[in-house]
Design an enzyme around this catalytic site. Structure first.
Site, short mmCIF file in Angstrom:
data_model
loop_
_atom_site.label_atom_id
_atom_site.label_comp_id
_atom_site.label_asym_id
_atom_site.label_seq_id
_atom_site.Cartn_x
_atom_site.Cartn_y
_atom_site.Cartn_z
N ASN A 21 0.72 -1.10 -0.07
CA ASN A 21 0.02 0.05 0.17
C ASN A 21 0.97 1.34 0.26
OD1 ASN A 21 -2.42 1.69 0.33
ND2 ASN A 21 -1.93 1.83 2.33
N HIS A 68 0.87 5.03 1.52
CA HIS A 68 0.19 5.82 2.55
C HIS A 68 0.68 7.20 2.39
CE1 HIS A 68 -2.22 6.95 5.89
NE2 HIS A 68 -1.32 7.32 6.45
N SER A 87 4.79 6.68 2.39
CA SER A 87 5.32 5.32 2.94
C SER A 87 4.60 4.46 1.91
CB SER A 87 5.24 5.13 4.34
OG SER A 87 5.37 6.18 4.98
N ASP A 144 -2.26 0.42 8.10
CA ASP A 144 -1.19 1.21 8.03
C ASP A 144 0.00 0.99 9.05
OD1 ASP A 144 -3.15 4.02 7.40
OD2 ASP A 144 -2.78 2.54 5.81
N1 LIG Z 1 -3.76 6.64 -0.40
C1 LIG Z 1 -3.55 7.83 -1.13
O1 LIG Z 1 -4.76 8.18 -2.10
C2 LIG Z 1 -4.22 9.03 -3.24
C3 LIG Z 1 -4.66 8.38 -4.43
O2 LIG Z 1 -4.50 9.12 -5.53
P1 LIG Z 1 -4.48 8.51 -6.71
O3 LIG Z 1 -3.09 7.50 -6.97
O4 LIG Z 1 -5.80 7.75 -7.04
O5 LIG Z 1 -4.38 9.75 -7.87
C4 LIG Z 1 -2.55 9.05 -2.85
O6 LIG Z 1 -2.22 10.49 -2.45
C5 LIG Z 1 -2.30 7.94 -2.11
O7 LIG Z 1 -1.10 8.01 -0.99
#
Ligand SMILES: N[C@@H]1O[C@H](COP(=O)(O)O)[C@@H](O)[C@H]1O
Length: 204
Positions: free
Chosen positions: A106, A108, A135, A144
């Site tokens: 994932n 985050h 991260s 997370d």
């Molecule tokens: N979990 C978070 O959600 C956002 C998703 O953006 P995208 O990749 O769909 O444009 C990203 O900032 C990611 O870190």
């Protein structure tokens, strides 16, 4: 190896991942893009790359368990070796996570273990932090909290607000971070050993 990506929305991380697969930076074949929301921009990005894509709409299921069962079945059918959550905004049940643990990552948007959960940019600003970041971690049952593999950071600027911080983090950190880590996983350099992330036989 086969790579599957789970999304819920815009898909900018997905785009960076598919570009890196297309030009060989990630030595993997994208086999499926799954969304829990229909008609999101990320699904169109998958279509533009000619990658199989589908929606398992969480609103069509009575509860998390039934949704996760259907999501897991759809995912398993694509036989992924690597699973990347990229802006996937559903909390997954322990049963689903156990099914794919050790090959599921994932991204985050915080410097974990700081700010697990939502509203990470707002919290970093409200706390007057100097640094903010993102991260990549293994997905485990605790939200997370899986082993962190790599982080990237930016300095918070005096005139930053939530939107500008999110945009700068995406552009300067996230879009490079995920392809790099997935290239390690796809090349076999990165492994999961009993909850520990190991790169080139060195625990991270
Ligand atoms: N979990 C978070 O959600 C956002 C998703 O953006 P995208 O990749 O769909 O444009 C990203 O900032 C990611 O870190």
């Amino acid at each position: 190896p086969r790579l599957a990506v789970l999304i819920s929305g815009t898909g900018r991380n997905l785009q960076a991942i598919l570009e890196a697969c297309a030009d060989g930076r990630i030595p993997a074949t994208p086999s499926l893009v799954l969304s829990n929301r229909p008609d999101v921009a990320g699904l169109q990005r998958a279509a533009d790359f000619g990658v199989a894509h589908a929606t398992v709409d969480h609103r069509a299921y009575p509860d998390r368990e039934h949704f996760d069962q259907a999501l897991g079945d759809a995912l398993e059918a694509a036989q992924p070796d690597i699973i990347a959550l990229a802006g996937f905004m559903r909390i997954l049940t322990p049963g689903f996570i156990r099914r794919f643990k050790g090959r599921m990552f994932n991204i985050h948007p915080s410097l974990l273990p700081l700010y697990r959960g939502l509203h990470t940019h707002r919290q970093a600003l409200e706390n007057g932090d100097t640094w903010h970041g993102a991260s990549i971690h293994y997905v485990t049952e605790e939200l997370d909290a899986g082993a962190v593999i790599k982080q990237g950071r930016i300095r918070i600027q005096a005139d930053d607000d939530e939107a500008s911080l999110a945009r700068r983090l995406m552009e300067n950190v996230e879009l490079a971070l995920y392809p790099e880590v997935l290239s390690w996983a796809a090349s076999g350099r990165l492994q999961w050993r009993d909850g520990i992330a190991v790169l080139d036989d060195q625990p991270l």
